[in-house]
Scaffold this motif. Structure first.
Motif, PDB file in Angstrom:
ATOM      1  N   GLY A 146       4.976   3.256  -1.537  1.00 52.03           N
ATOM      2  CA  GLY A 146       5.680   4.448  -1.096  1.00 52.03           C
ATOM      3  C   GLY A 146       4.951   5.215  -0.015  1.00 52.03           C
ATOM      4  O   GLY A 146       3.786   4.954   0.297  1.00 52.03           O
ATOM      5  N   LEU A 147       5.652   6.177   0.555  1.00 57.21           N
ATOM      6  CA  LEU A 147       5.110   7.042   1.599  1.00 57.21           C
ATOM      7  C   LEU A 147       5.577   8.464   1.320  1.00 57.21           C
ATOM      8  O   LEU A 147       6.742   8.687   0.979  1.00 57.21           O
ATOM      9  CB  LEU A 147       5.596   6.603   2.980  1.00 57.21           C
ATOM     10  CG  LEU A 147       5.216   7.488   4.169  1.00 57.21           C
ATOM     11  CD1 LEU A 147       3.719   7.421   4.430  1.00 57.21           C
ATOM     12  CD2 LEU A 147       5.981   7.062   5.420  1.00 57.21           C
ATOM     13  N   ALA A 204       0.849  -1.182   0.000  1.00 62.24           N
ATOM     14  CA  ALA A 204       0.000   0.000   0.000  1.00 62.24           C
ATOM     15  C   ALA A 204       0.885   1.233   0.000  1.00 62.24           C
ATOM     16  O   ALA A 204       1.970   1.240   0.577  1.00 62.24           O
ATOM     17  CB  ALA A 204      -0.904   0.013   1.229  1.00 62.24           C
ATOM     18  N   SER A 205       0.411   2.280  -0.630  1.00 66.20           N
ATOM     19  CA  SER A 205       1.067   3.578  -0.562  1.00 66.20           C
ATOM     20  C   SER A 205       0.240   4.483   0.344  1.00 66.20           C
ATOM     21  O   SER A 205      -0.978   4.335   0.447  1.00 66.20           O
ATOM     22  CB  SER A 205       1.203   4.197  -1.952  1.00 66.20           C
ATOM     23  OG  SER A 205       2.053   3.412  -2.763  1.00 66.20           O
ATOM     24  N   ALA A 206       0.908   5.426   0.996  1.00 67.44           N
ATOM     25  CA  ALA A 206       0.209   6.296   1.932  1.00 67.44           C
ATOM     26  C   ALA A 206       0.703   7.725   1.801  1.00 67.44           C
ATOM     27  O   ALA A 206       1.877   7.977   1.526  1.00 67.44           O
ATOM     28  CB  ALA A 206       0.393   5.810   3.372  1.00 67.44           C
ATOM     29  N   ASP A 249      -0.183   9.397  -3.834  1.00 70.26           N
ATOM     30  CA  ASP A 249       0.119   9.058  -5.227  1.00 70.26           C
ATOM     31  C   ASP A 249       1.541   9.454  -5.633  1.00 70.26           C
ATOM     32  O   ASP A 249       1.999   9.114  -6.719  1.00 70.26           O
ATOM     33  CB  ASP A 249      -0.890   9.766  -6.142  1.00 70.26           C
ATOM     34  CG  ASP A 249      -0.872   9.236  -7.559  1.00 70.26           C
ATOM     35  OD1 ASP A 249      -0.914   8.000  -7.728  1.00 70.26           O
ATOM     36  OD2 ASP A 249      -0.819  10.053  -8.496  1.00 70.26           O
ATOM     37  N   GLN A 250       2.229  10.151  -4.738  1.00 71.47           N
ATOM     38  CA  GLN A 250       3.512  10.743  -5.097  1.00 71.47           C
ATOM     39  C   GLN A 250       4.621   9.715  -5.282  1.00 71.47           C
ATOM     40  O   GLN A 250       5.455   9.842  -6.185  1.00 71.47           O
ATOM     41  CB  GLN A 250       3.925  11.767  -4.026  1.00 71.47           C
ATOM     42  CG  GLN A 250       5.147  12.589  -4.371  1.00 71.47           C
ATOM     43  CD  GLN A 250       4.883  13.598  -5.488  1.00 71.47           C
ATOM     44  OE1 GLN A 250       3.751  13.801  -5.923  1.00 71.47           O
ATOM     45  NE2 GLN A 250       5.945  14.233  -5.961  1.00 71.47           N
ATOM     46  N   ASN A 251       4.655   8.703  -4.435  1.00 70.54           N
ATOM     47  CA  ASN A 251       5.763   7.737  -4.459  1.00 70.54           C
ATOM     48  C   ASN A 251       5.295   6.307  -4.719  1.00 70.54           C
ATOM     49  O   ASN A 251       5.886   5.354  -4.217  1.00 70.54           O
ATOM     50  CB  ASN A 251       6.542   7.805  -3.136  1.00 70.54           C
ATOM     51  CG  ASN A 251       7.228   9.142  -2.943  1.00 70.54           C
ATOM     52  OD1 ASN A 251       7.750   9.725  -3.882  1.00 70.54           O
ATOM     53  ND2 ASN A 251       7.209   9.646  -1.716  1.00 70.54           N
TER      54      ASN A 251
END
Length: 371
Positions: free
Chosen positions: A173-174, A151-153, A167-169
């Motif tokens: 990603g975080l 999951a990305s956060a 959505d940046q990384n």
């Protein structure tokens, strides 16, 4: 992230701590998890026939330009080695419930947007951790350990920025946007990244010389109102990193319904009426679980060319029972037949609601997508 970074993450006066968690290529990732031979390969969930459509694509497929809602025929042209799998929404819901349970270990303030993403307000978290960044890291670790998925956060002080940050990384990603950093972060983004700005909106903005958040913030509110009407206030605030919306776990329900997306377009009166029967059964069960009643029934159809049509019928009385709900749905459909072309989606909704005497909380999965 270093401990010094954690220490700098402090809540400014009046600001919240908001996390947006977004699963990475959720449907396709579940298929790759459950069928290890698919790992590392381009996978699409959806129908593989000439009239099929992609519901989700793995990151390996996205490298070829394959995207959700793309006709399957085009996806195959872009990626000849694309592997299709039929959707298993019962499995996706089970995994989504696992993830939702993890969220609720940290805060009761969880606002799900779909099966694979949600906002969390952790200003006062249940475990007393105090750092939204630490909570996001812990949630991501637990999701990986308990579901085998990534999951990305995004972490920030409002919903708009947290969603941008998640959505940046991607993938896995975080991203953290701290108080005081929002306007600068937004300034460097293309306006297409703003929630609610679609391709046509971005094209109109480009014609006005607006391509980034910095371009947008340079326009005053009067200019935005003249060109974007009621959307102007949102754009004005968003360009400055401002969002006053709360994370609401119990948003008032305005409607109860569901829609079914077909991975093979359907036509023919018998098929359409049988589909309507299926939708009525599932939606009426949700109406009963929500302990609500309503006066307006709305039919939604999306044709093969993506044109969407809605028809509604409002009563002076509440819909009495499933039989009346079904009769109205079928009448709305019959009034449109024969359809001018096959459809890829059918939906049915009950609105103009009034709750029964016993209060009922919204179901966790929000607006159900029927199978």
């Amino acid at each position: 992230m270093s401990s010094a970074d954690h220490e700098r993450e402090e809540e400014a006066d009046g600001l919240r701590k908001v996390i947006h968690v977004d699963m990475d290529a959720f449907y396709a990732s579940v298929e790759q998890r459950d069928e290890p031979s698919l790992k590392g390969k381009p996978v699409a969930v959806g129908g593989s026939s000439q009239r099929g459509v992609v519901a989700a694509a793995s990151y390996e497929a996205r490298k070829f330009g394959v995207r959700s809602a793309m006709p399957s025929a085009r996806a195959i042209r872009l990626c000849p080695d694309l592997i299709f799998r039929k959707p298993r929404f019962d499995v996706y819901r089970q995994v989504s419930d696992q993830i939702r349970a993890i969220f609720l270990d940290y805060t009761p303030h969880v606002e799900p947007l779909s099966l694979d993403e949600a906002y969390l307000d952790v200003t006062a978290d249940l475990k007393g951790i105090g750092s939204a960044t630490r909570i996001a890291e812990e949630i991501r670790r637990r999701i990986k350990a308990e579901t085998g998925l990534t999951a990305s956060a995004g972490v920030s002080y409002n919903k708009f920025l947290a969603k941008l940050a998640s959505d940046q990384n991607k993938p896995d990603g975080l991203c953290v946007i701290r108080p005081g950093e929002g306007a600068q972060f937004v300034a460097g983004l293309p306006v297409r990244r703003f929630h609610g700005v679609g391709p046509r909106g971005a094209e109109k903005m480009a014609q006005l010389g607006i391509e980034t958040g910095a371009d947008l913030v340079a326009r005053d509110l009067a200019f935005l109102r003249a060109n974007f009407g009621s959307f102007a206030e949102y754009l004005f605030r968003a360009a400055r990193g401002v969002d006053l919306r709360q994370v609401r776990a119990d948003r008032p329900r305005k409607s109860v319904g569901g829609e079914r997306t077909f991975f093979e377009n359907i036509a023919g009166a018998d098929t359409l009426r049988a589909t309507m029967d299926d939708i009525v059964e599932i939606v009426w069960a949700r109406i009963e679980r929500a302990d609500t009643r309503g006066r307006t029934v709305t039919l939604k159809l999306r044709y093969a060319d993506f044109t969407t049509l809605t028809r509604a019928r409002s009563l002076h009385h509440f819909v009495a029972d499933k039989a009346e709900f079904s009769a109205i749905g079928h009448a709305l459909l019959d009034d449109l037949m024969p359809l001018p072309q096959p459809i890829r989606l059918m939906g049915l909704t009950l609105s103009a609601l009034e709750r029964g005497e016993e209060e009922s909380r919204p179901t966790k999965d929000g607006q159900l997508t029927l199978l």
